[in-house]
Design a protein around this motif. Structure first.
Motif, PDB file in Angstrom:
ATOM      1  N   ALA A 187       0.834  -1.207   0.000  1.00 13.13           N
ATOM      2  CA  ALA A 187       0.000   0.000   0.000  1.00 13.13           C
ATOM      3  C   ALA A 187       0.868   1.256   0.000  1.00 13.13           C
ATOM      4  O   ALA A 187       0.532   2.244  -0.672  1.00 13.13           O
ATOM      5  CB  ALA A 187      -0.927  -0.010   1.212  1.00 13.13           C
ATOM      6  N   LEU A 188       1.974   1.233   0.705  1.00  8.47           N
ATOM      7  CA  LEU A 188       2.890   2.380   0.706  1.00  8.47           C
ATOM      8  C   LEU A 188       3.416   2.654  -0.694  1.00  8.47           C
ATOM      9  O   LEU A 188       3.517   3.813  -1.119  1.00  8.47           O
ATOM     10  CB  LEU A 188       4.057   2.124   1.662  1.00  8.47           C
ATOM     11  N   ARG A 189       3.738   1.590  -1.421  1.00  9.72           N
ATOM     12  CA  ARG A 189       4.243   1.775  -2.788  1.00  9.72           C
ATOM     13  C   ARG A 189       3.140   2.275  -3.721  1.00  9.72           C
ATOM     14  O   ARG A 189       3.372   3.171  -4.541  1.00  9.72           O
ATOM     15  CB  ARG A 189       4.834   0.461  -3.304  1.00  9.72           C
ATOM     16  N   ARG A 190       1.934   1.696  -3.599  1.00  9.72           N
ATOM     17  CA  ARG A 190       0.833   2.127  -4.462  1.00  9.72           C
ATOM     18  C   ARG A 190       0.492   3.594  -4.223  1.00  9.72           C
ATOM     19  O   ARG A 190       0.178   4.335  -5.160  1.00  9.72           O
ATOM     20  CB  ARG A 190      -0.410   1.272  -4.198  1.00  9.72           C
ATOM     21  N   ALA A 191       0.511   4.007  -2.973  1.00 15.01           N
ATOM     22  CA  ALA A 191       0.161   5.387  -2.623  1.00 15.01           C
ATOM     23  C   ALA A 191       1.321   6.350  -2.844  1.00 15.01           C
ATOM     24  O   ALA A 191       1.173   7.552  -2.621  1.00 15.01           O
ATOM     25  CB  ALA A 191      -0.296   5.448  -1.167  1.00 15.01           C
ATOM     26  N   GLU A 192       2.462   5.831  -3.275  1.00 14.83           N
ATOM     27  CA  GLU A 192       3.658   6.628  -3.553  1.00 14.83           C
ATOM     28  C   GLU A 192       4.039   7.486  -2.348  1.00 14.83           C
ATOM     29  O   GLU A 192       4.318   8.681  -2.453  1.00 14.83           O
ATOM     30  CB  GLU A 192       3.451   7.490  -4.791  1.00 14.83           C
ATOM     31  N   VAL A 193       4.049   6.856  -1.188  1.00 15.24           N
ATOM     32  CA  VAL A 193       4.428   7.546   0.052  1.00 15.24           C
ATOM     33  C   VAL A 193       5.948   7.696   0.072  1.00 15.24           C
ATOM     34  O   VAL A 193       6.676   6.717  -0.132  1.00 15.24           O
ATOM     35  CB  VAL A 193       3.949   6.745   1.279  1.00 15.24           C
ATOM     36  N   PRO A 194       6.466   8.906   0.295  1.00 14.92           N
ATOM     37  CA  PRO A 194       7.923   9.135   0.302  1.00 14.92           C
ATOM     38  C   PRO A 194       8.568   8.613   1.591  1.00 14.92           C
ATOM     39  O   PRO A 194       8.929   9.374   2.490  1.00 14.92           O
ATOM     40  CB  PRO A 194       8.048  10.656   0.178  1.00 14.92           C
ATOM     41  N   MET A 195       8.718   7.302   1.675  1.00 20.29           N
ATOM     42  CA  MET A 195       9.196   6.669   2.898  1.00 20.29           C
ATOM     43  C   MET A 195      10.685   6.897   3.132  1.00 20.29           C
ATOM     44  O   MET A 195      11.477   6.962   2.189  1.00 20.29           O
ATOM     45  CB  MET A 195       8.936   5.159   2.836  1.00 20.29           C
ATOM     46  N   ALA A 196      11.039   6.984   4.408  1.00 20.14           N
ATOM     47  CA  ALA A 196      12.449   6.924   4.805  1.00 20.14           C
ATOM     48  C   ALA A 196      12.828   5.449   4.913  1.00 20.14           C
ATOM     49  O   ALA A 196      11.997   4.613   5.287  1.00 20.14           O
ATOM     50  CB  ALA A 196      12.646   7.620   6.144  1.00 20.14           C
ATOM     51  N   TYR A 197      14.081   5.146   4.558  1.00 18.48           N
ATOM     52  CA  TYR A 197      14.541   3.750   4.570  1.00 18.48           C
ATOM     53  C   TYR A 197      15.714   3.598   5.523  1.00 18.48           C
ATOM     54  O   TYR A 197      16.491   4.534   5.759  1.00 18.48           O
ATOM     55  CB  TYR A 197      14.947   3.305   3.168  1.00 18.48           C
ATOM     56  N   SER A 198      15.849   2.389   6.042  1.00 20.37           N
ATOM     57  CA  SER A 198      16.971   2.078   6.912  1.00 20.37           C
ATOM     58  C   SER A 198      18.247   1.997   6.084  1.00 20.37           C
ATOM     59  O   SER A 198      18.208   1.817   4.861  1.00 20.37           O
ATOM     60  CB  SER A 198      16.729   0.748   7.627  1.00 20.37           C
ATOM     61  N   ALA A 199      19.389   2.113   6.739  1.00 16.65           N
ATOM     62  CA  ALA A 199      20.679   1.982   6.065  1.00 16.65           C
ATOM     63  C   ALA A 199      21.090   0.509   6.030  1.00 16.65           C
ATOM     64  O   ALA A 199      20.445  -0.349   6.622  1.00 16.65           O
ATOM     65  CB  ALA A 199      21.721   2.819   6.793  1.00 16.65           C
ATOM     66  N   GLY A 200      22.169   0.216   5.311  1.00 16.05           N
ATOM     67  CA  GLY A 200      22.679  -1.145   5.269  1.00 16.05           C
ATOM     68  C   GLY A 200      22.492  -1.801   3.915  1.00 16.05           C
ATOM     69  O   GLY A 200      22.061  -1.158   2.944  1.00 16.05           O
ATOM     70  N   PHE A 201      22.810  -3.088   3.839  1.00 15.48           N
ATOM     71  CA  PHE A 201      22.746  -3.818   2.571  1.00 15.48           C
ATOM     72  C   PHE A 201      21.315  -4.126   2.140  1.00 15.48           C
ATOM     73  O   PHE A 201      21.049  -4.318   0.959  1.00 15.48           O
ATOM     74  CB  PHE A 201      23.540  -5.134   2.683  1.00 15.48           C
ATOM     75  N   THR A 202      20.390  -4.210   3.097  1.00 16.66           N
ATOM     76  CA  THR A 202      18.994  -4.514   2.763  1.00 16.66           C
ATOM     77  C   THR A 202      18.082  -3.443   3.354  1.00 16.66           C
ATOM     78  O   THR A 202      17.422  -3.668   4.373  1.00 16.66           O
ATOM     79  CB  THR A 202      18.591  -5.896   3.295  1.00 16.66           C
ATOM     80  N   PRO A 203      18.052  -2.267   2.735  1.00 15.12           N
ATOM     81  CA  PRO A 203      17.207  -1.186   3.263  1.00 15.12           C
ATOM     82  C   PRO A 203      15.733  -1.584   3.272  1.00 15.12           C
ATOM     83  O   PRO A 203      15.250  -2.256   2.363  1.00 15.12           O
ATOM     84  CB  PRO A 203      17.455  -0.032   2.282  1.00 15.12           C
ATOM     85  N   HIS A 204      15.015  -1.182   4.301  1.00 17.97           N
ATOM     86  CA  HIS A 204      13.580  -1.428   4.365  1.00 17.97           C
ATOM     87  C   HIS A 204      12.892  -0.174   4.895  1.00 17.97           C
ATOM     88  O   HIS A 204      13.508   0.625   5.599  1.00 17.97           O
ATOM     89  CB  HIS A 204      13.268  -2.631   5.267  1.00 17.97           C
ATOM     90  N   PRO A 205      11.636   0.022   4.522  1.00 17.37           N
ATOM     91  CA  PRO A 205      10.932   1.234   4.955  1.00 17.37           C
ATOM     92  C   PRO A 205      10.835   1.301   6.477  1.00 17.37           C
ATOM     93  O   PRO A 205      10.647   0.282   7.149  1.00 17.37           O
ATOM     94  CB  PRO A 205       9.550   1.108   4.311  1.00 17.37           C
ATOM     95  N   LYS A 206      10.973   2.519   7.008  1.00 10.00           N
ATOM     96  CA  LYS A 206      10.943   2.703   8.451  1.00 10.00           C
ATOM     97  C   LYS A 206       9.487   2.718   8.931  1.00 10.00           C
ATOM     98  O   LYS A 206       8.796   3.731   8.864  1.00 10.00           O
ATOM     99  CB  LYS A 206      11.655   3.992   8.839  1.00 10.00           C
ATOM    100  N   VAL A 207       9.045   1.543   9.384  1.00 14.68           N
ATOM    101  CA  VAL A 207       7.700   1.360   9.923  1.00 14.68           C
ATOM    102  C   VAL A 207       7.841   0.703  11.289  1.00 14.68           C
ATOM    103  O   VAL A 207       8.498  -0.335  11.417  1.00 14.68           O
ATOM    104  CB  VAL A 207       6.823   0.475   9.018  1.00 14.68           C
ATOM    105  N   SER A 208       7.236   1.298  12.301  1.00 15.08           N
ATOM    106  CA  SER A 208       7.263   0.737  13.645  1.00 15.08           C
ATOM    107  C   SER A 208       5.860   0.259  14.016  1.00 15.08           C
ATOM    108  O   SER A 208       4.925   1.065  14.070  1.00 15.08           O
ATOM    109  CB  SER A 208       7.738   1.786  14.662  1.00 15.08           C
ATOM    110  N   TYR A 209       5.730  -1.042  14.247  1.00 17.33           N
ATOM    111  CA  TYR A 209       4.443  -1.627  14.626  1.00 17.33           C
ATOM    112  C   TYR A 209       4.373  -1.759  16.143  1.00 17.33           C
ATOM    113  O   TYR A 209       5.367  -2.112  16.787  1.00 17.33           O
ATOM    114  CB  TYR A 209       4.269  -2.996  13.973  1.00 17.33           C
TER     115      TYR A 209
END
Length: 251
Positions: free
Chosen positions: A29-51
Motif C-alpha cells: 500500500a505504501l508503494r501504491r500510494a507513492e508515500v515518500p518513505m524513509a529507509y533504513s541503512a545497510g545492505f537490505t534497506p527497508h521502509p521505516k515502519v514501527s508496529y
C-alpha cells in the motif's frame, strides 16, 4: 524527517490476517500510494515502519497502531485516505496524526476487548464473570515455543462485565457479550487466557470459539477505569506548536 502515526483495523475475515501478512500488505500500500518513505541503512534497506503491540491472529481489532517515517512532508489526512484506498476492505486506516510527542508504544498500556460468546446464556456468563472477579488469582496455561507455561490471568484484568446479548442473534440462540479491560503486563494476558480462566473457575465452555474484537488500546485512566486514545497527545500538541510558530513570526 516527518513521522506519522496511524490507527488501523482488522475486520471481518481479515481478522485472520497474521501480523506478517499485514506487514506485506501495508508495504504494498505504501508503494501504491507513492508515500515518500524513509529507509533504513545497510545492505537490505527497508521502509521505516514501527508496529506497536499487534493483536493476535484470529482476533478483530478497531485499534491497531503503527508509525511511519517520511523524507517529505505530507498532510496526515490526505495520507490516511491514500493508504486506506490502497488496502483491502477490512484493513482500514481510520486515523492519522503527525507525531509531535515521543513514546507511542509506551502509551499502549491497556486494551479494551469485546468477547461474543455464541451459545452462552446471559445468566451463565454473569455467574462465570462473578466467579472470575471474586478469585484472588486464576492460574491458566498457554503453550509457548518453550512448552506449556502457567501464569495468573486475573491480576492484569481491570474490569470484566456482561454488557448484554446481541440483538441480531436472539432468534438463533443465546449470545452473551462480555467487555474486558486488561493491562499489558509480562507475560501478556490475552482474551483467550481470560476465557481459559472462566472455564477454570466456572466451567464456562462456549460451544463455538468466541468472537474477539479489540475496541481500544492506550493508556489506562485510573480515575475512570477506561482506555484513552494514545494519539490524543499528538493532536493536543498541534495548537501549541502552531501558536509558538505564530509568535515567532510576529514583529
Amino acid at each position: 524527517m516527518q513521522r506519522i502515526r496511524l490507527r488501523y483495523t482488522k475486520r471481518g475475515r481479515l481478522r485472520f490476517t497474521s501480523h506478517r501478512d499485514f506487514q506485506r500488505a501495508f508495504e504494498r500500500a505504501l508503494r501504491r500510494a507513492e508515500v515518500p518513505m524513509a529507509y533504513s541503512a545497510g545492505f537490505t534497506p527497508h521502509p521505516k515502519v514501527s508496529y506497536a503491540n499487534a493483536a493476535p491472529t484470529g482476533t478483530g481489532s478497531e485499534a491497531e497502531y503503527l508509525e511511519i517515517a517520511l523524507v517529505e512532508h505530507r498532510d496526515p489526512a490526505v495520507l490516511r485516505s491514500l493508504l486506506d484506498e490502497s488496502l483491502p476492505t477490512g484493513l482500514d486506516i481510520t486515523d492519522a496524526v503527525e507525531a509531535r510527542t515521543s513514546g507511542l508504544a509506551d502509551r499502549l498500556t491497556a486494551s479494551e476487548w469485546e468477547l461474543r460468546l455464541d451459545g452462552v446464556a446471559e445468566e451463565t456468563a454473569a455467574d462465570a464473570v462473578a466467579a472470575f472477579l471474586a478469585a484472588d488469582s486464576v492460574e491458566v496455561q498457554r503453550r509457548t515455543k518453550n512448552g506449556m507455561r502457567s501464569f495468573d490471568a486475573r491480576g492484569a484484568v481491570e474490569s470484566l462485565e456482561l454488557v448484554g446479548q446481541r440483538p441480531d442473534r436472539s432468534a438463533d440462540g443465546p449470545c452473551a457479550i462480555l467487555r474486558l479491560v486488561v493491562r499489558h503486563v509480562t507475560p501478556a494476558v490475552r482474551p483467550d487466557d481470560v476465557l481459559s480462566g472462566l472455564r477454570a473457575v466456572a466451567d464456562l465452555a462456549p460451544p463455538v470459539p468466541a468472537a474477539v474484537t479489540r475496541l481500544a488500546q492506550g493508556l489506562f485512566d485510573e480515575e475512570t477505569g477506561t482506555v484513552t486514545d494514545p494519539l490524543a497527545l499528538d493532536r493536543e500538541a498541534v495548537p501549541a506548536a502552531s501558536s509558538m510558530a505564530a509568535g515567532t513570526a510576529s514583529p
